[in-house]
Write a protein that holds these residues in place. Structure first.
Motif, PDB file in Angstrom:
ATOM      1  N   ASP A   1      12.634   4.654   4.666  1.00 53.63           N
ATOM      2  CA  ASP A   1      12.544   4.051   3.331  1.00 53.63           C
ATOM      3  C   ASP A   1      11.075   3.995   2.937  1.00 53.63           C
ATOM      4  O   ASP A   1      10.255   3.406   3.649  1.00 53.63           O
ATOM      5  N   LEU A   2      10.755   4.584   1.802  1.00 56.09           N
ATOM      6  CA  LEU A   2       9.375   4.696   1.342  1.00 56.09           C
ATOM      7  C   LEU A   2       9.179   4.000   0.003  1.00 56.09           C
ATOM      8  O   LEU A   2      10.067   4.006  -0.851  1.00 56.09           O
ATOM      9  N   ALA A   3       7.986   3.441  -0.177  1.00 54.06           N
ATOM     10  CA  ALA A   3       7.633   2.777  -1.431  1.00 54.06           C
ATOM     11  C   ALA A   3       6.431   3.476  -2.045  1.00 54.06           C
ATOM     12  O   ALA A   3       5.580   4.042  -1.354  1.00 54.06           O
ATOM     13  N   LEU A   4       6.363   3.408  -3.348  1.00 50.76           N
ATOM     14  CA  LEU A   4       5.213   3.877  -4.118  1.00 50.76           C
ATOM     15  C   LEU A   4       4.748   2.702  -4.967  1.00 50.76           C
ATOM     16  O   LEU A   4       5.555   2.148  -5.727  1.00 50.76           O
ATOM     17  N   GLN A   5       3.495   2.301  -4.805  1.00 50.25           N
ATOM     18  CA  GLN A   5       2.964   1.131  -5.509  1.00 50.25           C
ATOM     19  C   GLN A   5       3.853  -0.098  -5.289  1.00 50.25           C
ATOM     20  O   GLN A   5       4.194  -0.816  -6.226  1.00 50.25           O
ATOM     21  N   ASN A   6       4.258  -0.304  -4.041  1.00 50.26           N
ATOM     22  CA  ASN A   6       5.084  -1.440  -3.622  1.00 50.26           C
ATOM     23  C   ASN A   6       6.495  -1.442  -4.204  1.00 50.26           C
ATOM     24  O   ASN A   6       7.181  -2.450  -4.163  1.00 50.26           O
ATOM     25  N   GLN A   7       6.934  -0.328  -4.750  1.00 50.46           N
ATOM     26  CA  GLN A   7       8.290  -0.239  -5.292  1.00 50.46           C
ATOM     27  C   GLN A   7       9.091   0.760  -4.449  1.00 50.46           C
ATOM     28  O   GLN A   7       8.680   1.907  -4.277  1.00 50.46           O
ATOM     29  N   TYR A   8      10.225   0.306  -3.929  1.00 52.43           N
ATOM     30  CA  TYR A   8      11.116   1.172  -3.156  1.00 52.43           C
ATOM     31  C   TYR A   8      11.436   2.391  -3.994  1.00 52.43           C
ATOM     32  O   TYR A   8      11.908   2.281  -5.123  1.00 52.43           O
ATOM     33  N   THR A   9      11.156   3.591  -3.458  1.00 54.66           N
ATOM     34  CA  THR A   9      11.266   4.794  -4.265  1.00 54.66           C
ATOM     35  C   THR A   9      12.087   5.900  -3.628  1.00 54.66           C
ATOM     36  O   THR A   9      12.932   6.501  -4.274  1.00 54.66           O
ATOM     37  N   ILE A  10      11.813   6.199  -2.345  1.00 50.54           N
ATOM     38  CA  ILE A  10      12.397   7.383  -1.710  1.00 50.54           C
ATOM     39  C   ILE A  10      13.054   7.020  -0.385  1.00 50.54           C
ATOM     40  O   ILE A  10      12.497   6.259   0.400  1.00 50.54           O
ATOM     41  N   GLU A  11      14.242   7.588  -0.148  1.00 55.28           N
ATOM     42  CA  GLU A  11      14.869   7.580   1.167  1.00 55.28           C
ATOM     43  C   GLU A  11      14.731   8.992   1.713  1.00 55.28           C
ATOM     44  O   GLU A  11      15.219   9.940   1.097  1.00 55.28           O
ATOM     45  N   LEU A  12      14.059   9.126   2.843  1.00 53.06           N
ATOM     46  CA  LEU A  12      13.882  10.429   3.470  1.00 53.06           C
ATOM     47  C   LEU A  12      14.816  10.493   4.679  1.00 53.06           C
ATOM     48  O   LEU A  12      14.749   9.636   5.566  1.00 53.06           O
TER      49      LEU A  12
ATOM     50  N   ARG B   1       7.128  16.465   9.897  1.00 57.83           N
ATOM     51  CA  ARG B   1       6.302  17.137   8.892  1.00 57.83           C
ATOM     52  C   ARG B   1       6.484  16.488   7.521  1.00 57.83           C
ATOM     53  O   ARG B   1       5.517  16.221   6.809  1.00 57.83           O
ATOM     54  N   SER B   2       7.728  16.196   7.148  1.00 58.96           N
ATOM     55  CA  SER B   2       7.988  15.572   5.847  1.00 58.96           C
ATOM     56  C   SER B   2       7.503  14.127   5.816  1.00 58.96           C
ATOM     57  O   SER B   2       6.976  13.672   4.803  1.00 58.96           O
ATOM     58  N   LYS B   3       7.671  13.413   6.907  1.00 60.45           N
ATOM     59  CA  LYS B   3       7.166  12.038   6.976  1.00 60.45           C
ATOM     60  C   LYS B   3       5.654  12.025   6.736  1.00 60.45           C
ATOM     61  O   LYS B   3       5.145  11.220   5.945  1.00 60.45           O
ATOM     62  N   ALA B   4       4.942  12.924   7.378  1.00 56.64           N
ATOM     63  CA  ALA B   4       3.489  13.012   7.175  1.00 56.64           C
ATOM     64  C   ALA B   4       3.160  13.376   5.730  1.00 56.64           C
ATOM     65  O   ALA B   4       2.250  12.802   5.123  1.00 56.64           O
ATOM     66  N   PHE B   5       3.891  14.312   5.147  1.00 53.52           N
ATOM     67  CA  PHE B   5       3.643  14.730   3.768  1.00 53.52           C
ATOM     68  C   PHE B   5       3.827  13.568   2.793  1.00 53.52           C
ATOM     69  O   PHE B   5       2.964  13.293   1.954  1.00 53.52           O
ATOM     70  N   TYR B   6       4.951  12.875   2.906  1.00 51.93           N
ATOM     71  CA  TYR B   6       5.256  11.813   1.944  1.00 51.93           C
ATOM     72  C   TYR B   6       4.368  10.581   2.121  1.00 51.93           C
ATOM     73  O   TYR B   6       4.126   9.852   1.164  1.00 51.93           O
ATOM     74  N   THR B   7       3.852  10.359   3.336  1.00 53.24           N
ATOM     75  CA  THR B   7       2.981   9.201   3.559  1.00 53.24           C
ATOM     76  C   THR B   7       1.506   9.565   3.428  1.00 53.24           C
ATOM     77  O   THR B   7       0.761   8.885   2.739  1.00 53.24           O
ATOM     78  N   GLU B   8       1.078  10.651   4.059  1.00 46.38           N
ATOM     79  CA  GLU B   8      -0.344  11.001   4.079  1.00 46.38           C
ATOM     80  C   GLU B   8      -0.800  11.775   2.846  1.00 46.38           C
ATOM     81  O   GLU B   8      -1.959  11.668   2.450  1.00 46.38           O
ATOM     82  N   ILE B   9       0.064  12.559   2.253  1.00 41.84           N
ATOM     83  CA  ILE B   9      -0.301  13.340   1.066  1.00 41.84           C
ATOM     84  C   ILE B   9       0.074  12.587  -0.214  1.00 41.84           C
ATOM     85  O   ILE B   9      -0.761  12.357  -1.080  1.00 41.84           O
ATOM     86  N   LEU B  10       1.344  12.193  -0.338  1.00 44.31           N
ATOM     87  CA  LEU B  10       1.762  11.491  -1.553  1.00 44.31           C
ATOM     88  C   LEU B  10       1.358  10.023  -1.551  1.00 44.31           C
ATOM     89  O   LEU B  10       1.319   9.391  -2.599  1.00 44.31           O
ATOM     90  N   GLY B  11       1.071   9.460  -0.388  1.00 37.60           N
ATOM     91  CA  GLY B  11       0.611   8.075  -0.323  1.00 37.60           C
ATOM     92  C   GLY B  11       1.708   7.032  -0.352  1.00 37.60           C
ATOM     93  O   GLY B  11       1.441   5.863  -0.632  1.00 37.60           O
ATOM     94  N   CYS B  12       2.935   7.414  -0.048  1.00 44.09           N
ATOM     95  CA  CYS B  12       4.012   6.434   0.036  1.00 44.09           C
ATOM     96  C   CYS B  12       3.812   5.575   1.281  1.00 44.09           C
ATOM     97  O   CYS B  12       3.298   6.042   2.291  1.00 44.09           O
ATOM     98  N   THR B  13       4.236   4.330   1.194  1.00 38.62           N
ATOM     99  CA  THR B  13       4.158   3.439   2.348  1.00 38.62           C
ATOM    100  C   THR B  13       5.548   3.267   2.956  1.00 38.62           C
ATOM    101  O   THR B  13       6.563   3.311   2.244  1.00 38.62           O
ATOM    102  N   ILE B  14       5.568   3.080   4.254  1.00 36.05           N
ATOM    103  CA  ILE B  14       6.834   2.947   4.972  1.00 36.05           C
ATOM    104  C   ILE B  14       7.322   1.506   4.888  1.00 36.05           C
ATOM    105  O   ILE B  14       6.604   0.580   5.260  1.00 36.05           O
ATOM    106  N   LEU B  15       8.527   1.343   4.377  1.00 34.86           N
ATOM    107  CA  LEU B  15       9.170   0.034   4.340  1.00 34.86           C
ATOM    108  C   LEU B  15       9.994  -0.187   5.599  1.00 34.86           C
ATOM    109  O   LEU B  15      10.003  -1.268   6.170  1.00 34.86           O
ATOM    110  N   GLN B  16      10.700   0.871   6.016  1.00 35.48           N
ATOM    111  CA  GLN B  16      11.560   0.777   7.196  1.00 35.48           C
ATOM    112  C   GLN B  16      11.866   2.173   7.696  1.00 35.48           C
ATOM    113  O   GLN B  16      12.065   3.096   6.913  1.00 35.48           O
TER     114      GLN B  16
END
Length: 129
Positions: free
Chosen positions: A47-58, A19-34
């Protein structure tokens, strides 16, 4: 004094990984780095990026205690993201059935902002630049 340069990342532990993976990628638009599953810990690390910048570890962990969030609990208060058009972003969130607080005005900067929550109740702020 430390010679800090920038925030490297923000770590978030969630109660429902998918659920959180979907929220952070599909709603907030973060991209998955790893994405890594750590079998010994029965834990995911995303590992998530925002505008190609590593931002969040979920992270996911079994049996995590609930996070005290409101009113004004000690600890992390909220995450804040800047946006260009607050109304467009609010409309998108509402189209996904996400409750958004009324727009407020920062009394010092005169900038507009609002809050909504991630799936675990972590407050997220949109701050219009």
């Amino acid at each position: 004094m430390l010679q800090l340069e920038k925030v490297h990342h923000i770590a978030i532990i969630c109660s429902d990984y998918n659920r959180s993976k979907a929220f952070y990628t599909e709603i907030l638009g973060c991209t998955i780095l790893q994405e890594v599953y750590r079998e010994a810990r029965d834990s995911y690390k995303l590992d998530l990026a925002l505008q190609n910048q590593y931002t969040i570890e979920l992270f996911s962990f079994a049996n995590t205690p609930a996070r005290v969030s409101r009113p004004e609990a000690c600890g992390l208060r909220h995450l804040a993201f800047s946006v260009k058009n607050i109304e467009e972003n609010i409309s998108f969130l509402k189209s996904k059935n996400i409750v958004v607080e009324p727009i407020r005005l920062d009394e010092y900067t005169l900038k507009r902002f609002t809050f909504f929550e991630d799936p675990d109740g972590l407050p997220i702020e949109l701050y219009e630049l």
